[in-house]
Design a protein around this motif. Structure first.
Motif, PDB file in Angstrom:
ATOM      1  N   GLU A 165       0.853  -1.193   0.000  1.00  0.00           N
ATOM      2  CA  GLU A 165       0.000   0.000   0.000  1.00  0.00           C
ATOM      3  C   GLU A 165       0.889   1.244   0.000  1.00  0.00           C
ATOM      4  O   GLU A 165       1.854   1.332   0.747  1.00  0.00           O
ATOM      5  CB  GLU A 165      -0.873  -0.028   1.254  1.00  0.00           C
ATOM      6  N   THR A 166       0.578   2.200  -0.844  1.00  0.00           N
ATOM      7  CA  THR A 166       1.337   3.449  -0.899  1.00  0.00           C
ATOM      8  C   THR A 166       0.612   4.485  -0.063  1.00  0.00           C
ATOM      9  O   THR A 166      -0.528   4.815  -0.341  1.00  0.00           O
ATOM     10  CB  THR A 166       1.453   3.953  -2.354  1.00  0.00           C
ATOM     11  N   ARG A 167       1.292   4.974   0.956  1.00  0.00           N
ATOM     12  CA  ARG A 167       0.713   5.997   1.825  1.00  0.00           C
ATOM     13  C   ARG A 167       1.446   7.313   1.589  1.00  0.00           C
ATOM     14  O   ARG A 167       2.655   7.323   1.381  1.00  0.00           O
ATOM     15  CB  ARG A 167       0.843   5.601   3.295  1.00  0.00           C
ATOM     16  N   PRO A 168       0.726   8.423   1.650  1.00  0.00           N
ATOM     17  CA  PRO A 168       1.385   9.722   1.488  1.00  0.00           C
ATOM     18  C   PRO A 168       2.265  10.044   2.692  1.00  0.00           C
ATOM     19  O   PRO A 168       2.135   9.436   3.752  1.00  0.00           O
ATOM     20  CB  PRO A 168       0.217  10.693   1.373  1.00  0.00           C
ATOM     21  N   LEU A 169       3.151  10.984   2.520  1.00  0.00           N
ATOM     22  CA  LEU A 169       4.035  11.411   3.607  1.00  0.00           C
ATOM     23  C   LEU A 169       3.423  12.590   4.351  1.00  0.00           C
ATOM     24  O   LEU A 169       3.005  13.573   3.753  1.00  0.00           O
ATOM     25  CB  LEU A 169       5.396  11.814   3.046  1.00  0.00           C
ATOM     26  N   CYS A 170       3.394  12.475   5.666  1.00  0.00           N
ATOM     27  CA  CYS A 170       2.861  13.539   6.519  1.00  0.00           C
ATOM     28  C   CYS A 170       3.928  14.598   6.756  1.00  0.00           C
ATOM     29  O   CYS A 170       5.096  14.278   6.991  1.00  0.00           O
ATOM     30  CB  CYS A 170       2.438  12.969   7.863  1.00  0.00           C
ATOM     31  N   THR A 217      -5.297   6.494  -4.763  1.00  0.00           N
ATOM     32  CA  THR A 217      -6.010   5.580  -5.662  1.00  0.00           C
ATOM     33  C   THR A 217      -7.517   5.531  -5.471  1.00  0.00           C
ATOM     34  O   THR A 217      -8.220   5.038  -6.337  1.00  0.00           O
ATOM     35  CB  THR A 217      -5.461   4.142  -5.521  1.00  0.00           C
ATOM     36  N   ASP A 218      -8.032   6.025  -4.344  1.00  0.00           N
ATOM     37  CA  ASP A 218      -9.464   5.921  -4.054  1.00  0.00           C
ATOM     38  C   ASP A 218      -9.981   7.261  -3.531  1.00  0.00           C
ATOM     39  O   ASP A 218      -9.633   7.671  -2.423  1.00  0.00           O
ATOM     40  CB  ASP A 218      -9.713   4.821  -3.025  1.00  0.00           C
ATOM     41  N   PRO A 219     -10.809   7.967  -4.303  1.00  0.00           N
ATOM     42  CA  PRO A 219     -11.274   9.289  -3.883  1.00  0.00           C
ATOM     43  C   PRO A 219     -12.176   9.287  -2.646  1.00  0.00           C
ATOM     44  O   PRO A 219     -12.392  10.337  -2.034  1.00  0.00           O
ATOM     45  CB  PRO A 219     -12.013   9.823  -5.099  1.00  0.00           C
ATOM     46  N   SER A 220     -12.701   8.126  -2.261  1.00  0.00           N
ATOM     47  CA  SER A 220     -13.551   8.077  -1.069  1.00  0.00           C
ATOM     48  C   SER A 220     -12.737   7.875   0.207  1.00  0.00           C
ATOM     49  O   SER A 220     -13.288   7.842   1.302  1.00  0.00           O
ATOM     50  CB  SER A 220     -14.598   6.968  -1.197  1.00  0.00           C
ATOM     51  N   LYS A 221     -11.420   7.768   0.069  1.00  0.00           N
ATOM     52  CA  LYS A 221     -10.545   7.566   1.225  1.00  0.00           C
ATOM     53  C   LYS A 221      -9.553   8.710   1.337  1.00  0.00           C
ATOM     54  O   LYS A 221      -9.256   9.400   0.371  1.00  0.00           O
ATOM     55  CB  LYS A 221      -9.794   6.240   1.084  1.00  0.00           C
ATOM     56  N   PHE A 222      -9.053   8.895   2.565  1.00  0.00           N
ATOM     57  CA  PHE A 222      -8.036   9.907   2.826  1.00  0.00           C
ATOM     58  C   PHE A 222      -7.230   9.474   4.035  1.00  0.00           C
ATOM     59  O   PHE A 222      -7.525   8.453   4.661  1.00  0.00           O
ATOM     60  CB  PHE A 222      -8.669  11.283   3.030  1.00  0.00           C
ATOM     61  N   TYR A 223      -6.193  10.223   4.337  1.00  0.00           N
ATOM     62  CA  TYR A 223      -5.340   9.929   5.488  1.00  0.00           C
ATOM     63  C   TYR A 223      -5.324  11.127   6.421  1.00  0.00           C
ATOM     64  O   TYR A 223      -5.269  12.271   5.978  1.00  0.00           O
ATOM     65  CB  TYR A 223      -3.902   9.635   5.031  1.00  0.00           C
ATOM     66  N   GLU A 224      -5.361  10.831   7.720  1.00  0.00           N
ATOM     67  CA  GLU A 224      -5.189  11.866   8.739  1.00  0.00           C
ATOM     68  C   GLU A 224      -3.880  11.586   9.447  1.00  0.00           C
ATOM     69  O   GLU A 224      -3.663  10.473   9.941  1.00  0.00           O
ATOM     70  CB  GLU A 224      -6.344  11.870   9.738  1.00  0.00           C
ATOM     71  N   ASP A 277       2.661  11.638  15.555  1.00  0.00           N
ATOM     72  CA  ASP A 277       3.933  10.990  15.207  1.00  0.00           C
ATOM     73  C   ASP A 277       4.189  11.029  13.708  1.00  0.00           C
ATOM     74  O   ASP A 277       5.094  10.360  13.214  1.00  0.00           O
ATOM     75  CB  ASP A 277       3.936   9.535  15.671  1.00  0.00           C
ATOM     76  N   LEU A 278       3.355  11.777  12.964  1.00  0.00           N
ATOM     77  CA  LEU A 278       3.441  11.917  11.509  1.00  0.00           C
ATOM     78  C   LEU A 278       3.255  10.586  10.774  1.00  0.00           C
ATOM     79  O   LEU A 278       3.887  10.320   9.756  1.00  0.00           O
ATOM     80  CB  LEU A 278       4.755  12.587  11.099  1.00  0.00           C
ATOM     81  N   VAL A 279       2.329   9.788  11.315  1.00  0.00           N
ATOM     82  CA  VAL A 279       1.954   8.521  10.682  1.00  0.00           C
ATOM     83  C   VAL A 279       0.602   8.726  10.001  1.00  0.00           C
ATOM     84  O   VAL A 279      -0.357   9.148  10.649  1.00  0.00           O
ATOM     85  CB  VAL A 279       1.857   7.387  11.731  1.00  0.00           C
ATOM     86  N   PRO A 280       0.498   8.458   8.697  1.00  0.00           N
ATOM     87  CA  PRO A 280      -0.778   8.620   8.008  1.00  0.00           C
ATOM     88  C   PRO A 280      -1.740   7.474   8.348  1.00  0.00           C
ATOM     89  O   PRO A 280      -1.449   6.314   8.099  1.00  0.00           O
ATOM     90  CB  PRO A 280      -0.396   8.618   6.527  1.00  0.00           C
ATOM     91  N   MET A 281      -2.873   7.810   8.954  1.00  0.00           N
ATOM     92  CA  MET A 281      -3.876   6.812   9.328  1.00  0.00           C
ATOM     93  C   MET A 281      -5.002   6.824   8.298  1.00  0.00           C
ATOM     94  O   MET A 281      -5.580   7.885   8.024  1.00  0.00           O
ATOM     95  CB  MET A 281      -4.445   7.114  10.711  1.00  0.00           C
ATOM     96  N   PRO A 282      -5.327   5.666   7.703  1.00  0.00           N
ATOM     97  CA  PRO A 282      -6.376   5.636   6.681  1.00  0.00           C
ATOM     98  C   PRO A 282      -7.752   5.931   7.261  1.00  0.00           C
ATOM     99  O   PRO A 282      -8.101   5.477   8.347  1.00  0.00           O
ATOM    100  CB  PRO A 282      -6.302   4.213   6.126  1.00  0.00           C
ATOM    101  N   MET A 283      -8.514   6.726   6.519  1.00  0.00           N
ATOM    102  CA  MET A 283      -9.873   7.103   6.903  1.00  0.00           C
ATOM    103  C   MET A 283     -10.783   6.881   5.697  1.00  0.00           C
ATOM    104  O   MET A 283     -10.314   6.834   4.567  1.00  0.00           O
ATOM    105  CB  MET A 283      -9.926   8.574   7.324  1.00  0.00           C
ATOM    106  N   GLN A 284     -12.095   6.778   5.944  1.00  0.00           N
ATOM    107  CA  GLN A 284     -13.068   6.524   4.882  1.00  0.00           C
ATOM    108  C   GLN A 284     -14.185   7.557   4.961  1.00  0.00           C
ATOM    109  O   GLN A 284     -14.727   7.804   6.031  1.00  0.00           O
ATOM    110  CB  GLN A 284     -13.656   5.119   5.064  1.00  0.00           C
TER     111      GLN A 284
END
Length: 57
Positions: free
Chosen positions: A3-8, A19-26, A30-37
């Motif tokens: 899985e490719t996660r963006p950099l915080c 890859t999925d417009p219905s998802k995002f990261y918060e 600790d600058l860890v991207p947590m997946p959200m829906q």
């Protein structure tokens, strides 16, 4: 496949899923991207930093 996660860059940053417009990261403190829906039928709008109705074409 990994899985490719963006950099915080900072805490509480909201980033779109690449890859999925219905998802995002918060980003956590600790600058860890947590997946959200987003709720059903909505997509993440990075311009306003929240889930929104999809654009009409």
């Amino acid at each position: 496949m990994s899985e490719t996660r963006p950099l915080c860059e900072f805490d509480s940053q909201l980033l779109p899923d690449p890859t999925d417009p219905s998802k995002f990261y918060e980003c956590t403190s600790d600058l860890v991207p947590m997946p959200m829906q987003c709720p059903s039928g909505l997509v993440f709008n990075p311009k306003i930093g929240q889930c929104d109705f999809p654009p009409k074409h």
